[in-house]
Design an enzyme around this catalytic site. Structure first.
Site, PDB file in Angstrom:
ATOM      1  N   HIS A  50       9.843 102.975 102.594  1.00  0.00           N
ATOM      2  CA  HIS A  50      10.683 102.156 101.430  1.00  0.00           C
ATOM      3  C   HIS A  50      10.038 102.579  99.984  1.00  0.00           C
ATOM      4  O   HIS A  50      10.431 102.953  99.073  1.00  0.00           O
ATOM      5  CB  HIS A  50      10.434 100.855 101.611  1.00  0.00           C
ATOM      6  CG  HIS A  50      11.004  99.871 100.510  1.00  0.00           C
ATOM      7  ND1 HIS A  50      12.153  99.120 100.786  1.00  0.00           N
ATOM      8  CD2 HIS A  50      10.543  99.552  99.469  1.00  0.00           C
ATOM      9  CE1 HIS A  50      12.339  98.373  99.618  1.00  0.00           C
ATOM     10  NE2 HIS A  50      11.344  98.673  98.765  1.00  0.00           N
ATOM     11  N   GLU A  51       8.687 102.868  99.815  1.00  0.00           N
ATOM     12  CA  GLU A  51       8.117 103.083  98.727  1.00  0.00           C
ATOM     13  C   GLU A  51       8.071 104.392  98.302  1.00  0.00           C
ATOM     14  O   GLU A  51       8.263 104.866  97.242  1.00  0.00           O
ATOM     15  CB  GLU A  51       6.607 102.793  98.814  1.00  0.00           C
ATOM     16  CG  GLU A  51       6.275 101.095  99.038  1.00  0.00           C
ATOM     17  CD  GLU A  51       6.942 100.231  97.864  1.00  0.00           C
ATOM     18  OE1 GLU A  51       7.309 100.521  96.925  1.00  0.00           O
ATOM     19  OE2 GLU A  51       7.491  99.169  98.490  1.00  0.00           O
TER      20      GLU A  51
ATOM     21  N   HIS B  90      11.468 104.906  96.399  1.00  0.00           N
ATOM     22  CA  HIS B  90      11.399 104.770  94.921  1.00  0.00           C
ATOM     23  C   HIS B  90      10.733 105.983  94.411  1.00  0.00           C
ATOM     24  O   HIS B  90      11.169 106.406  93.299  1.00  0.00           O
ATOM     25  CB  HIS B  90      10.458 103.566  94.991  1.00  0.00           C
ATOM     26  CG  HIS B  90      11.059 102.348  95.129  1.00  0.00           C
ATOM     27  ND1 HIS B  90      12.398 101.575  94.714  1.00  0.00           N
ATOM     28  CD2 HIS B  90      10.663 101.166  95.969  1.00  0.00           C
ATOM     29  CE1 HIS B  90      12.537 100.465  95.092  1.00  0.00           C
ATOM     30  NE2 HIS B  90      11.692 100.218  95.833  1.00  0.00           N
TER      31      HIS B  90
HETATM   32 ZN   LIG Z   1      11.167  98.259  96.768  1.00  0.00          ZN
END
Ligand SMILES: [Zn+2]
Length: 374
Positions: free
Chosen positions: A67-68, A71
């Site tokens: 998830h990170e 980004h």
């Molecule tokens: Zn996030």
């Protein structure tokens, strides 16, 4: 803040693990092995159940990391540097070096994380389906739990309160529509505070209805969101106060400079003690060559002060972080915070030091202005 260990470095991004993660990892593995998985198949041996629990926890950890990285990858693609990713108790933070310059970039960066979680949810959901069709219960247990948790991760992060991903997406939208980054942040952060209040309220309500654990968890998440949103509002207020000023406006020009050949005992007796200053620029032939701070003096051996020269312990010019006289105060304060320094020498184009901006200066400057404004 820095209660973390470094794991590895990839694409120039340092990946770290907050100590709180170990607690969560242990708690999660224990819950899976002792509560959830035995309900799936009671015939499993303890060794098998625990192995499956550890693998599931590790995959959860990788999911949060993915998830990170979602980004981070989009940030890097749009030219925004990413410093580090830190995983802590129920999530992670990708530390982006600066705010994106365009609303569209910010929207994409914010959306990438939940998108990765959604894709993972679909992937693990498919694994669950295979397990179900083939009658492999370990697959349904692992796929089902990970699919569910990734879906929750995506949905939770899509809540439109800053600084959650959904809040950032909302801010980007308002920013794009109104053209005002400032107003957009304000709206998103206020909404974040509102949502935090709802979480706390619902949490307390659930607790009073007898669902203690659930209630406390919800309230705790609310409290966490509240802190984060309030911090964003405060940072914004600080930026407002700093706006329009430069290094020249707040710097002290009555700097006491010292020569590089001065010994530490003389420096302490004649300069530090009488003045109470914590920071001395080192000047040689009218040029700034380094900086001595109290921190550096304390780092030198006291019994060697007579033989140690300022030159030996100073932060040399090429390692020093300096400011330009016309540099906006906002940028300077941001750099002080991110680099963890308390003072920046102000240096003109010719390398002459013309002043010093200390954190104390900036704070007293702000206090004075706030008092007069009130
Ligand atoms: Zn996030």
């Amino acid at each position: 803040m820095r209660n973390s260990i470094k794991l590895f470095r990839v694409l120039g991004i340092e990946v770290g693990l907050d100590y709180s993660w170990f607690l969560i990892f242990g708690l999660l593995t224990w819950t899976l092995a002792s509560q959830l998985f035995p309900k799936v198949d009671w015939r499993w041996s303890p060794a098998f159940t625990w192995t499956l629990a550890v693998v599931t926890s590790l995959l959860f950890f990788i999911s949060v990391l993915a998830h990170e990285f979602g980004h981070s990858a989009v940030a890097l693609l749009s030219g925004v540097p990413v410093r580090r990713i830190t995983l802590f108790f129920f999530g992670g933070i990708a530390e982006i070096a600066r705010e994106p310059r365009r609303a569209f970039d910010e929207f994409l960066i914010a959306a990438a994380g939940p998108l990765v979680s959604l894709i993972l949810a679909v992937g693990f959901g498919t694994l669950w389906l295979f397990g179900f069709l083939l009658g492999v219960r370990s697959l349904t247990a692992l796929g089902g739990w990970l699919g569910g948790i990734n879906l929750s991760l995506a949905l939770f992060n899509l809540i439109p309160g800053f600084p959650l991903d959904g809040g950032r997406m909302l801010r980007a939208l308002v920013w794009g529509l109104t053209g005002s980054f400032h107003r957009a942040t304000h709206i998103a952060a206020r909404l974040g505070q509102g949502i935090a209040y709802i979480f706390i309220f619902v949490g307390i309500l659930r607790a009073f209805q007898g669902n203690w654990t659930e209630g406390i968890w919800i309230a705790f998440i609310g409290w966490f969101l509240m802190n984060a949103a309030t911090q964003s509002v405060q940072q914004l207020a600080l930026r407002d106060l700093l706006r329009g000023f430069t290094a020249r406006d707040v710097m002290t020009t009555d700097c006491v400079s010292v020569p590089p050949q001065l010994t530490l005992d003389v420096l302490v007796d004649q300069m530090v003690m009488p003045t109470g200053r914590r920071c001395f620029p080192v000047i040689e032939d009218d040029h700034l060559v380094g900086l001595v701070t109290l921190h550096r003096i304390k780092g030198a051996r006291r019994d060697k002060w007579r033989e140690t020269h300022v030159r030996d312990i100073m932060i040399p010019r090429d390692e020093m972080i300096t400011a330009r006289p016309d540099e906006p105060l906002e940028a300077i304060f941001e750099r002080m915070t991110s680099d963890g320094v308390n003072q920046l020498p102000v240096v003109d184009e010719d390398g002459h030091m013309i002043g010093l901006v200390a954190r104390d200066n900036v704070i007293s400057f702000l206090r004075t202005r706030a008092e007069l404004a009130a």
